[in-house]
Scaffold this active site. Sequence first.
Site, PDB file in Angstrom:
ATOM      1  CG  ASN A 152      52.920  48.334  63.180  1.00 30.44           C
ATOM      2  OD1 ASN A 152      51.958  49.080  63.288  1.00 30.44           O
ATOM      3  ND2 ASN A 152      52.801  47.090  62.742  1.00 30.44           N
TER       4      ASN A 152
ATOM      5  NE  ARG B 281      43.731  53.904  70.284  1.00 28.26           N
ATOM      6  CZ  ARG B 281      44.780  54.611  70.691  1.00 28.26           C
ATOM      7  NH1 ARG B 281      44.890  55.878  70.362  1.00 28.26           N
ATOM      8  NH2 ARG B 281      45.730  54.048  71.434  1.00 28.26           N
TER       9      ARG B 281
ATOM     10  NE  ARG C  47      51.606  55.791  74.465  1.00 30.50           N
ATOM     11  CZ  ARG C  47      51.843  54.671  75.137  1.00 30.50           C
ATOM     12  NH1 ARG C  47      51.775  53.508  74.546  1.00 30.50           N
ATOM     13  NH2 ARG C  47      52.136  54.717  76.419  1.00 30.50           N
TER      14      ARG C  47
ATOM     15  CG  HIS D  93      41.273  50.014  76.723  1.00 27.10           C
ATOM     16  ND1 HIS D  93      41.223  48.646  76.498  1.00 27.10           N
ATOM     17  CD2 HIS D  93      41.757  50.570  75.590  1.00 27.10           C
ATOM     18  CE1 HIS D  93      41.668  48.394  75.275  1.00 27.10           C
ATOM     19  NE2 HIS D  93      41.998  49.542  74.708  1.00 27.10           N
TER      20      HIS D  93
ATOM     21  CE1 TYR E  64      42.702  48.856  63.224  1.00 27.38           C
ATOM     22  CE2 TYR E  64      42.191  49.104  65.545  1.00 27.38           C
ATOM     23  CZ  TYR E  64      42.962  49.428  64.448  1.00 27.38           C
ATOM     24  OH  TYR E  64      43.994  50.316  64.586  1.00 27.38           O
TER      25      TYR E  64
ATOM     26  NE  ARG F 231      47.572  42.964  66.554  1.00 28.75           N
ATOM     27  CZ  ARG F 231      46.973  43.894  67.275  1.00 28.75           C
ATOM     28  NH1 ARG F 231      45.672  43.893  67.411  1.00 28.75           N
ATOM     29  NH2 ARG F 231      47.669  44.831  67.887  1.00 28.75           N
TER      30      ARG F 231
ATOM     31  CG  HIS G 258      41.177  45.495  68.223  1.00 26.81           C
ATOM     32  ND1 HIS G 258      40.096  46.012  68.916  1.00 26.81           N
ATOM     33  CD2 HIS G 258      42.259  46.196  68.652  1.00 26.81           C
ATOM     34  CE1 HIS G 258      40.508  46.979  69.718  1.00 26.81           C
ATOM     35  NE2 HIS G 258      41.817  47.116  69.590  1.00 26.81           N
TER      36      HIS G 258
END
Length: 698
Positions: A47, A376, A406, A436, A469, A565, A593
């Site tokens: 992270n 993703r 990203r 997204h 997730y 979160r 998530h």
Amino acid sequence: MKYTEPENYLNRECTWIKFNERVLREAIVPSNPLLEQLNFVAIAASNLDEFFMIRVAGVKHLIESGVKHIDIAGMTPQEQFEAIQSMVHTLVDQQYEYYSVIQDKLQQEGLHFVSVDELNEEQRIWLDSYFEREIYPVVTPMAVDSSHPFPFLASLNLNLAVLLRKKQGDTSVKTAILPVPSPIIPRIIKVPVAASDAKQFLFLEDILGAYANRFFLGCDILEAVPFRITRDADLDIDDEAEDLLVEVEKSLKKRRKGAAVRLELAQSASRMVREFLRGELQLEDKDLYMIPGPLDCKVFFSFTGIEGYDHLRYPAASPQPSYELEELGAPDMWTAIAKQDIMVHHPYETFDTVENFIKLAATDPDVLAIKQTLYRVSSRSPIIAALAEAAENGKQVTVLMEVKARFDEENNIFMARKLEKAGCHVIYGIMGLKTHSKITLVVRREEEGIRRYVHLATGNYNGKTARIYTDVGILTANTLIGVDASAFFNLLSGYSDPPQWNKLAVAPLNLRERIYEKIEQETAWAKKGKKAFIVAKMNSLLDKEVIAKLYEASAAGVKIHLIVRGICVLRPGLPGISENIEVHSVVGRFLEHSRLFYFYNNGEEDVFISSADWMPRNLNERVELMIPVEYGPHKERIKGILSLYFNDNVKAYAMNSDGTYRYIADERPTDAAPIHAQMMLQHEAEEKHKKHKKSKRR
């Protein structure tokens, strides 16, 4: 207006660091098995890498540009930078304190990280051979002097800084770089030991340091210490470029050569090495992190999977089949979805349900078209294979592949080209926006005519991350949602104007307004003296206008429960502003998530799932979706999930008004039952599957 004053908000970067503190704290939670504790050290390190590459780099750009930018909390870029560095230095110190404790416990389990000096004679003979055979041939030493300028060193790669002196002739101290050749060679190397002995491991950089003289014959090695550079990795994409794909590929090449933003250096390094590296990389003292242990703790991700130590890991938790599909017992998925909406909650329920939906569509002769957004995807995605097969089977396949996701840009470009070769129509994102949203539309010819089947979700189409997730997805044949889905894809792929949406809220078109509308609705009920209640679960809460609406609602008497979160710049518990707002954060085995929203609405109870967090980028700069959940059992199910997470007293933290967090388990009365949301949801999924299997046997 008092709700928008800077003192009512926290700094984004500081609240992110607080989140990473919560992640790191899991490394000392006694109920976490030992290798899982080590895994949390690795997660926190990973992270931090991304935080420096993107966020710290961004703050540095603002300082260098001289732009007078004041953030949501009233801080200048310089003030933000100083706060970040102070907090992160403390965090890194904590990280290595925790690692030291874990290392001692690993030794008690017979797992020893040793130095070269600790090896016995037989092991040294083995290491001599291993070095000559495996390491020496692949390492290229790099001198640094007037004729050899300081080399470009890639971001996040490990190197050794070497100080040396000729044994004869010129006795001045010289400098050189030895690149550590991982991952070509594993960074953690198992040392041969007698069968009855504890396992021993060496770090590759320690071996390289011990044998540095082999690369500099005729020299005395004065010092050889590991260091690591982190570089700016944010992509600068020209929104006016004619070819988005070419522009992204160009930017990816630039990313590899970004300016240094952090230097990590072994604590044993001399002042001379420190100043040499800092000067060459043009960094400040605050950018330098002296590390009292192995650099780059991400190396432990692979180590935590070591064979034979299952007792030091979480018990296996297998994703279960969708119990809603099992209970329906329909002959095929089309019949089941046509009968009722199907909700799946990952990772407790398997992502196979979603993959099978797309595989079925690829091979079903009655399916005419498949349209999907991908943000993703895993490198070996069954979904990519199914879409390619569908195109080869003559179906119309349209995929919007977001090439600006990203750190997944290269993989997404590769996958997109693979789909194009198979005959899919691929759209490479939209200029100025990231797509997204998570949506799949399947168009099928049936006896009654054309029917649309839609999958909508909070998480990515990635089977790998769907195991770790938490996300919610819904499969539906609802006619109005199907009409909206067709209009949505037409909007993405052509010049179509936005339609009047029946069900979907779409960013950046009307999603923000829908959120305002739902919050204002609760405010209005509260002002009429009615019960008013909001529960919202998301990854990050950063949007000033949305937060101001929440403050206004709280001041009017709306009770607000937030489950956030990560980043949260809202301050709960401020007198007259946010006294009715409570913020909890759950950090556990699975990464939270899902984005789930509940509004009481005078008993009507409006429930939504969404791909969007309440952040400016999601509401203004991304293509996002929010979907109403109208099927009664699903509304109840999501209400139950939200209640369970907010009442978690095992893995949850409560936020204080100053931005600090307290661990709720520390406040739990001794006679109170533990509520562990993730464990309970896993248990529920397992029990429902067992019950179904038992009923089938009867």
